[in-house]
Motif scaffolding. Structure first.
Motif, mmCIF file in Angstrom:
data_model
loop_
_atom_site.group_PDB
_atom_site.id
_atom_site.type_symbol
_atom_site.label_atom_id
_atom_site.label_comp_id
_atom_site.label_asym_id
_atom_site.label_seq_id
_atom_site.Cartn_x
_atom_site.Cartn_y
_atom_site.Cartn_z
ATOM 1 N N TYR A 1 2.782 5.701 -6.052
ATOM 2 C CA TYR A 1 2.349 5.742 -7.452
ATOM 3 C C TYR A 1 1.213 6.744 -7.642
ATOM 4 C CZ TYR A 1 0.354 4.268 -11.893
ATOM 5 O OH TYR A 1 -0.145 4.262 -13.161
ATOM 6 N N LEU A 2 0.271 6.756 -6.709
ATOM 7 C CA LEU A 2 -0.862 7.686 -6.790
ATOM 8 C C LEU A 2 -0.406 9.141 -6.642
ATOM 9 C CD1 LEU A 2 -3.492 5.687 -4.709
ATOM 10 C CD2 LEU A 2 -3.530 6.083 -7.176
ATOM 11 N N LEU B 1 0.825 -1.199 0.000
ATOM 12 C CA LEU B 1 0.000 0.000 0.000
ATOM 13 C C LEU B 1 0.868 1.263 0.000
ATOM 14 C CD1 LEU B 1 -2.854 -1.112 2.435
ATOM 15 C CD2 LEU B 1 -3.000 -0.804 -0.048
ATOM 16 N N SER B 2 2.037 1.196 0.603
ATOM 17 C CA SER B 2 2.961 2.334 0.569
ATOM 18 C C SER B 2 3.416 2.578 -0.870
ATOM 19 C CB SER B 2 4.177 2.061 1.461
ATOM 20 O OG SER B 2 3.788 1.975 2.818
ATOM 21 N N LYS C 1 -2.967 7.733 5.523
ATOM 22 C CA LYS C 1 -1.774 8.005 6.324
ATOM 23 C C LYS C 1 -0.571 8.297 5.437
ATOM 24 C CE LYS C 1 -2.981 5.361 10.472
ATOM 25 N NZ LYS C 1 -2.644 4.171 11.316
ATOM 26 N N ARG C 2 -0.642 7.840 4.203
ATOM 27 C CA ARG C 2 0.468 8.017 3.267
ATOM 28 C C ARG C 2 0.201 9.114 2.244
ATOM 29 N NH1 ARG C 2 0.207 3.604 5.730
ATOM 30 N NH2 ARG C 2 2.081 2.390 6.276
ATOM 31 N N GLY C 3 -0.768 9.982 2.574
ATOM 32 C CA GLY C 3 -0.971 11.193 1.785
ATOM 33 C C GLY C 3 -2.040 11.147 0.717
ATOM 34 N N ILE C 4 -2.836 10.095 0.651
ATOM 35 C CA ILE C 4 -3.904 10.026 -0.348
ATOM 36 C C ILE C 4 -5.213 10.450 0.309
ATOM 37 C CG2 ILE C 4 -5.059 8.573 -2.044
ATOM 38 C CD1 ILE C 4 -2.001 8.952 -2.425
ATOM 39 N N THR C 5 -5.842 11.484 -0.236
ATOM 40 C CA THR C 5 -7.050 12.024 0.381
ATOM 41 C C THR C 5 -8.273 11.141 0.113
ATOM 42 O OG1 THR C 5 -7.563 13.358 -1.570
ATOM 43 C CG2 THR C 5 -6.157 14.363 0.115
ATOM 44 N N LYS C 6 -9.271 11.279 0.975
ATOM 45 C CA LYS C 6 -10.499 10.490 0.836
ATOM 46 C C LYS C 6 -11.227 10.777 -0.471
ATOM 47 C CE LYS C 6 -11.831 9.631 5.650
ATOM 48 N NZ LYS C 6 -12.885 9.874 6.679
ATOM 49 N N GLU C 7 -11.060 12.014 -0.965
ATOM 50 C CA GLU C 7 -11.732 12.396 -2.206
ATOM 51 C C GLU C 7 -11.275 11.532 -3.393
ATOM 52 O OE1 GLU C 7 -12.184 15.371 0.742
ATOM 53 O OE2 GLU C 7 -10.350 14.501 -0.117
ATOM 54 N N VAL D 1 -7.798 -0.429 4.526
ATOM 55 C CA VAL D 1 -6.974 -0.071 3.364
ATOM 56 C C VAL D 1 -7.045 1.439 3.135
ATOM 57 C CG1 VAL D 1 -6.659 -0.373 0.880
ATOM 58 C CG2 VAL D 1 -7.253 -2.337 2.304
ATOM 59 N N LEU D 2 -8.247 1.998 3.213
ATOM 60 C CA LEU D 2 -8.419 3.441 3.034
ATOM 61 C C LEU D 2 -7.575 4.217 4.045
ATOM 62 C CD1 LEU D 2 -11.672 5.402 2.360
ATOM 63 C CD2 LEU D 2 -10.245 6.040 4.303
ATOM 64 N N THR D 3 -7.617 3.785 5.310
ATOM 65 C CA THR D 3 -6.864 4.473 6.365
ATOM 66 C C THR D 3 -5.361 4.423 6.092
ATOM 67 O OG1 THR D 3 -8.576 3.916 7.998
ATOM 68 C CG2 THR D 3 -6.393 4.526 8.845
#
Length: 229
Positions: free
Chosen positions: A137-138, A131-132, A178-184, A172-174
């Motif tokens: 990549y995202l 996930l990191s 935590k690694r900088g990907i917003t919920k949006e 997974v979302l959390t």
């Protein structure tokens, strides 16, 4: 014999008188003259006598001219070789870029799937690392979004499985947040055991139901970049 020596002396004197009548030679001209006479002395020694000096001097001049032409030819060949090397370097650079693009395209097609032990929604160390990498990549592709689909095996009630599948997707979302990907940028869905294809009592196949599928897609193109089944 005396006549021959006298004639050679007159020739040498004539050459000396003619050269001395010109203006003071430059440094380059002095070097050329030095080469002319010093080189001629060696060849003249072979030819013998004053006549040999004159012949040697002329031969030395021709020899220097030959060397100059050879140097020019070598310079042309060197320039051509350097051009060939530059062309090869460009071709290698283009090839390396192409390979990197292929590798990145291959990575884009990797399936992301997180599986869980029975009754849990906890991520293990290997899943956190994956996930990191996904988060990195995202970040490099800010226009992409993620879809998370949580699942559970058919054991337990529908209510329990629905909650468990959602908790798994939330874990997974959390981790991505935590690694900088917003919920949006993250879509989350929970399916409970409704999409299970396992045979009742087949505990090995149940392990495939306890998962979160991760799909990366571009909203602009409306197609998935990576999808795990």
């Amino acid at each position: 014999m005396k006549k021959t020596i006298l004639t050679a002396s007159i020739c040498a004197a004539s050459i000396f008188t003619a050269t001395s009548s010109f203006a003071e030679p430059t440094g380059k001209e002095k070097a050329t003259a030095a080469g002319f006479f010093s080189g001629g002395a060696v060849i003249g020694a072979i030819a013998g006598g004053p006549i040999g000096m004159v012949i040697g001097a002329l031969g030395s001049s021709l020899w220097h001219e030959h060397d100059k032409k050879q140097d020019e030819k070598m310079q042309v060949k060197l320039s051509q070789a350097q051009g060939d090397i530059y062309t090869l370097e460009e071709e290698v650079a283009v090839r390396d870029i192409y390979i990197q693009e292929l590798e990145k395209a291959t990575q884009n097609q990797l399936a992301f799937q997180i599986t869980f032990p029975t009754g849990t929604d906890t991520l293990n160390g290997a899943d956190v690392e994956r996930l990191s990498a996904l988060a990195t990549y995202l970040k490099d592709n800010p226009k992409l979004k993620v879809r998370l689909d949580g699942h559970a095996d058919p054991r337990g009630t529908d209510e329990y499985n629905n909650v468990l599948s959602e908790e798994r997707a939330l874990s997974v979302l959390t981790a991505l947040e935590k690694r900088g990907i917003t919920k949006e940028r993250i879509d989350l869905y929970a399916h409970g055991s409704s999409k299970s294809q396992s045979i009742t009592g087949d505990y090995d196949s149940y392990s495939k139901d306890r998962r979160v599928d991760i799909e990366i897609y571009s909203p602009e193109q409306n197609n998935s970049v990576a999808l795990s089944n």
